[in-house]
Scaffold this motif. Structure first.
Motif, PDB file in Angstrom:
ATOM      1  N   GLY A 135      37.499  36.135  38.635  1.00 24.59           N
ATOM      2  CA  GLY A 135      38.127  37.423  38.395  1.00 24.59           C
ATOM      3  C   GLY A 135      37.175  38.576  38.564  1.00 24.59           C
ATOM      4  N   GLU A 136      35.923  38.380  38.185  1.00 28.16           N
ATOM      5  CA  GLU A 136      34.962  39.475  38.276  1.00 28.16           C
ATOM      6  C   GLU A 136      34.665  39.848  39.716  1.00 28.16           C
ATOM      7  OE1 GLU A 136      33.865  41.605  35.940  1.00 28.16           O
ATOM      8  OE2 GLU A 136      35.445  40.521  34.888  1.00 28.16           O
ATOM      9  N   GLU A 137      34.713  38.880  40.617  1.00 26.67           N
ATOM     10  CA  GLU A 137      34.517  39.196  42.035  1.00 26.67           C
ATOM     11  C   GLU A 137      35.608  40.141  42.533  1.00 26.67           C
ATOM     12  OE1 GLU A 137      32.322  35.084  43.549  1.00 26.67           O
ATOM     13  OE2 GLU A 137      34.482  35.339  43.787  1.00 26.67           O
ATOM     14  N   PHE A 138      36.841  39.852  42.179  1.00 22.42           N
ATOM     15  CA  PHE A 138      37.943  40.698  42.608  1.00 22.42           C
ATOM     16  C   PHE A 138      37.892  42.057  41.904  1.00 22.42           C
ATOM     17  CE2 PHE A 138      39.880  36.397  43.352  1.00 22.42           C
ATOM     18  CZ  PHE A 138      39.837  36.470  44.737  1.00 22.42           C
ATOM     19  N   THR A 139      37.472  42.051  40.644  1.00 16.36           N
ATOM     20  CA  THR A 139      37.357  43.311  39.915  1.00 16.36           C
ATOM     21  C   THR A 139      36.251  44.188  40.505  1.00 16.36           C
ATOM     22  OG1 THR A 139      38.132  42.248  37.886  1.00 16.36           O
ATOM     23  CG2 THR A 139      36.972  44.342  37.643  1.00 16.36           C
ATOM     24  N   ARG A 140      35.174  43.554  40.968  1.00 14.17           N
ATOM     25  CA  ARG A 140      34.081  44.316  41.579  1.00 14.17           C
ATOM     26  C   ARG A 140      34.568  45.052  42.831  1.00 14.17           C
ATOM     27  NH1 ARG A 140      30.885  40.332  42.829  1.00 14.17           N
ATOM     28  NH2 ARG A 140      30.322  40.069  40.649  1.00 14.17           N
ATOM     29  N   ILE A 141      35.404  44.392  43.596  1.00 14.98           N
ATOM     30  CA  ILE A 141      35.959  45.050  44.781  1.00 14.98           C
ATOM     31  C   ILE A 141      36.824  46.234  44.360  1.00 14.98           C
ATOM     32  CG2 ILE A 141      37.509  44.750  46.756  1.00 14.98           C
ATOM     33  CD1 ILE A 141      36.596  41.800  46.824  1.00 14.98           C
ATOM     34  N   ALA A 142      37.624  46.040  43.311  1.00 17.50           N
ATOM     35  CA  ALA A 142      38.453  47.136  42.808  1.00 17.50           C
ATOM     36  C   ALA A 142      37.579  48.309  42.366  1.00 17.50           C
ATOM     37  CB  ALA A 142      39.319  46.645  41.655  1.00 17.50           C
ATOM     38  N   ALA A 143      36.474  48.014  41.692  1.00 15.35           N
ATOM     39  CA  ALA A 143      35.573  49.079  41.243  1.00 15.35           C
ATOM     40  C   ALA A 143      34.971  49.821  42.427  1.00 15.35           C
ATOM     41  CB  ALA A 143      34.464  48.491  40.365  1.00 15.35           C
ATOM     42  N   ASP A 144      34.608  49.080  43.469  1.00 17.32           N
ATOM     43  CA  ASP A 144      34.037  49.709  44.665  1.00 17.32           C
ATOM     44  C   ASP A 144      35.022  50.670  45.319  1.00 17.32           C
ATOM     45  OD1 ASP A 144      31.684  48.317  44.301  1.00 17.32           O
ATOM     46  OD2 ASP A 144      32.157  46.758  45.770  1.00 17.32           O
ATOM     47  N   LEU A 145      36.324  50.398  45.149  1.00 15.95           N
ATOM     48  CA  LEU A 145      37.355  51.264  45.716  1.00 15.95           C
ATOM     49  C   LEU A 145      37.742  52.399  44.771  1.00 15.95           C
ATOM     50  CD1 LEU A 145      39.699  48.586  47.343  1.00 15.95           C
ATOM     51  CD2 LEU A 145      38.106  50.120  48.522  1.00 15.95           C
ATOM     52  N   GLY A 146      37.097  52.442  43.615  1.00 13.87           N
ATOM     53  CA  GLY A 146      37.376  53.510  42.658  1.00 13.87           C
ATOM     54  C   GLY A 146      38.629  53.298  41.824  1.00 13.87           C
ATOM     55  N   LEU A 147      39.104  52.051  41.712  1.00 11.14           N
ATOM     56  CA  LEU A 147      40.303  51.784  40.930  1.00 11.14           C
ATOM     57  C   LEU A 147      39.976  51.694  39.444  1.00 11.14           C
ATOM     58  CD1 LEU A 147      42.076  49.092  43.152  1.00 11.14           C
ATOM     59  CD2 LEU A 147      42.109  51.582  43.342  1.00 11.14           C
ATOM     60  N   ASP A 148      40.986  51.840  38.619  1.00  8.08           N
ATOM     61  CA  ASP A 148      40.880  51.647  37.179  1.00  8.08           C
ATOM     62  C   ASP A 148      40.755  50.143  36.936  1.00  8.08           C
ATOM     63  OD1 ASP A 148      41.457  51.131  34.472  1.00  8.08           O
ATOM     64  OD2 ASP A 148      42.837  52.815  34.319  1.00  8.08           O
ATOM     65  N   THR A 149      39.568  49.687  36.608  1.00 11.14           N
ATOM     66  CA  THR A 149      39.338  48.240  36.526  1.00 11.14           C
ATOM     67  C   THR A 149      40.019  47.602  35.318  1.00 11.14           C
ATOM     68  OG1 THR A 149      37.213  48.667  35.432  1.00 11.14           O
ATOM     69  CG2 THR A 149      37.178  48.307  37.827  1.00 11.14           C
ATOM     70  N   ASP A 150      40.182  48.353  34.223  1.00 12.43           N
ATOM     71  CA  ASP A 150      40.899  47.788  33.074  1.00 12.43           C
ATOM     72  C   ASP A 150      42.356  47.517  33.447  1.00 12.43           C
ATOM     73  OD1 ASP A 150      38.671  47.848  31.451  1.00 12.43           O
ATOM     74  OD2 ASP A 150      39.133  49.836  30.640  1.00 12.43           O
ATOM     75  N   ARG A 151      42.965  48.473  34.095  1.00 14.27           N
ATOM     76  CA  ARG A 151      44.346  48.278  34.538  1.00 14.27           C
ATOM     77  C   ARG A 151      44.419  47.163  35.571  1.00 14.27           C
ATOM     78  NH1 ARG A 151      48.501  52.662  37.352  1.00 14.27           N
ATOM     79  NH2 ARG A 151      50.179  51.157  37.686  1.00 14.27           N
ATOM     80  N   PHE A 152      43.454  47.109  36.474  1.00 14.75           N
ATOM     81  CA  PHE A 152      43.441  46.073  37.501  1.00 14.75           C
ATOM     82  C   PHE A 152      43.399  44.682  36.865  1.00 14.75           C
ATOM     83  CE2 PHE A 152      41.073  43.165  40.269  1.00 14.75           C
ATOM     84  CZ  PHE A 152      41.804  43.261  41.449  1.00 14.75           C
ATOM     85  N   ARG A 153      42.543  44.487  35.875  1.00 12.31           N
ATOM     86  CA  ARG A 153      42.447  43.178  35.205  1.00 12.31           C
ATOM     87  C   ARG A 153      43.781  42.799  34.559  1.00 12.31           C
ATOM     88  NH1 ARG A 153      37.351  45.371  33.473  1.00 12.31           N
ATOM     89  NH2 ARG A 153      35.585  44.276  34.453  1.00 12.31           N
ATOM     90  N   GLU A 154      44.432  43.754  33.914  1.00 20.57           N
ATOM     91  CA  GLU A 154      45.724  43.474  33.298  1.00 20.57           C
ATOM     92  C   GLU A 154      46.756  43.063  34.348  1.00 20.57           C
ATOM     93  OE1 GLU A 154      47.185  46.607  30.824  1.00 20.57           O
ATOM     94  OE2 GLU A 154      45.238  46.956  29.879  1.00 20.57           O
ATOM     95  N   ASP A 155      46.771  43.780  35.459  1.00 21.10           N
ATOM     96  CA  ASP A 155      47.765  43.497  36.486  1.00 21.10           C
ATOM     97  C   ASP A 155      47.517  42.163  37.177  1.00 21.10           C
ATOM     98  OD1 ASP A 155      49.185  45.810  35.978  1.00 21.10           O
ATOM     99  OD2 ASP A 155      48.081  47.002  37.453  1.00 21.10           O
ATOM    100  N   VAL A 156      46.264  41.796  37.364  1.00 22.24           N
ATOM    101  CA  VAL A 156      45.951  40.497  37.958  1.00 22.24           C
ATOM    102  C   VAL A 156      46.522  39.361  37.106  1.00 22.24           C
ATOM    103  CG1 VAL A 156      44.042  38.886  38.356  1.00 22.24           C
ATOM    104  CG2 VAL A 156      43.937  41.182  39.319  1.00 22.24           C
ATOM    105  N   ASP A 157      46.560  39.563  35.796  1.00 19.58           N
ATOM    106  CA  ASP A 157      47.076  38.535  34.896  1.00 19.58           C
ATOM    107  C   ASP A 157      48.591  38.573  34.744  1.00 19.58           C
ATOM    108  OD1 ASP A 157      44.551  37.538  34.398  1.00 19.58           O
ATOM    109  OD2 ASP A 157      44.210  38.824  32.647  1.00 19.58           O
ATOM    110  N   ASP A 158      49.246  39.499  35.402  1.00 19.06           N
ATOM    111  CA  ASP A 158      50.700  39.601  35.297  1.00 19.06           C
ATOM    112  C   ASP A 158      51.346  38.469  36.091  1.00 19.06           C
ATOM    113  OD1 ASP A 158      53.389  40.253  35.373  1.00 19.06           O
ATOM    114  OD2 ASP A 158      53.042  42.387  35.711  1.00 19.06           O
ATOM    115  N   PRO A 159      52.094  37.584  35.435  1.00 18.90           N
ATOM    116  CA  PRO A 159      52.693  36.446  36.159  1.00 18.90           C
ATOM    117  C   PRO A 159      53.695  36.870  37.229  1.00 18.90           C
ATOM    118  CG  PRO A 159      53.547  36.581  33.909  1.00 18.90           C
ATOM    119  CD  PRO A 159      52.404  37.539  33.989  1.00 18.90           C
TER     120      PRO A 159
END
Length: 249
Positions: free
Chosen positions: A175-199
């Motif tokens: 998950g951290e690898e994907f979150t790192r990419i999100a951070a590099d794009l300037g995304l809200d990483t807290d929201r990104f982590r929540e959404d990744v876990d959305d079934p």
């Protein structure tokens, strides 16, 4: 209709899906051509959104358009608006089936897609629609879910480009690898982590995969250009020829 073999023989430009018992690529392609006869248009509907957040503004989703009747093959899942690119009034729609671990998909995203966007999408002549076909395994599915999580922050296409640009950066699928990419794009990483876990996002990826398998799509990248099957990261001239033929009817 043209249905080239996306295998890797003789400098092939696509990855073929191993599916024992499903017959040859010719049979699969024939099934695909029959199944897409009524799928010229792409059904669109908003992807389910997470619960509203007090720290994030929300915008209304576009209303869904009706799906055309399907006379053969599986019913197409809705395509989230964020996974589409271009005017909904464009005369040609090109559906892209891809896997983020497929090097031929990466070649298309790097070489042909930017030209198609400049020449056809930005001029209102073409609409792109993405469908996940993560046949290369669990990490491919995780990448597809991550891209859909980025879509909730209007960064689907940019995130996909980042996945293709450096596949070695996320091959372990953490998950951290994907979150790192999100951070590099300037995304809200807290929201990104929540959404990744959305079934619901995982379910949407699986629905696309099942749809592609049901059509008999033999590999990636694969395309439907106004319903006509086209396989492989072909030269830009091949895409132009088919798009312009579809445009003129």
């Amino acid at each position: 209709m043209t249905a080239g073999d996306p295998g890797q023989d003789g400098g092939g430009r696509g990855h073929r899906v191993p599916r024992p018992g499903r017959g040859t690529a010719i049979v699969a392609a024939a099934l695909l051509l029959i199944a897409v006869a009524a799928l010229v248009r792409v059904q669109t509907a908003p992807e389910p959104a997470p619960a509203p957040r007090s720290d994030a503004s929300t915008t209304p989703s576009p209303s869904s358009s009706p799906s055309p009747p399907v006379v053969a093959g599986p019913r197409p899942p809705a395509v989230a608006p964020a996974l589409m690119r271009g005017s909904r009034d464009a005369p040609v729609t090109m559906v892209v089936f891809g896997d983020y671990r497929c090097p031929y998909c990466a070649a298309f995203a790097r070489d042909q897609q930017p030209e198609l966007v400049r020449e056809y999408v930005e001029t209102g002549r073409l609409r792109l629609a993405w469908r996940d076909y993560p046949y290369r395994g669990e990490v491919s599915e995780q990448a597809a879910v991550a891209a859909r999580a980025a879509a909730r922050q209007d960064a689907f296409w940019e995130y996909g480009d980042a996945l293709y640009a450096d596949p070695d950066a996320w091959t372990s699928g953490t998950g951290e690898e994907f979150t790192r990419i999100a951070a590099d794009l300037g995304l809200d990483t807290d929201r990104f982590r929540e959404d990744v876990d959305d079934p619901e996002l995982r379910s949407a990826v699986e629905d696309d995969m099942d749809f592609a398998l049901g059509l008999g799509v033999p590999g990636t990248p694969a395309f439907l250009i106004n319903g006509e099957a086209f396989f492989g990261a072909q030269p830009i001239e091949e895409f132009e020829e088919r798009i312009e033929a579809a445009e003129t009817g």
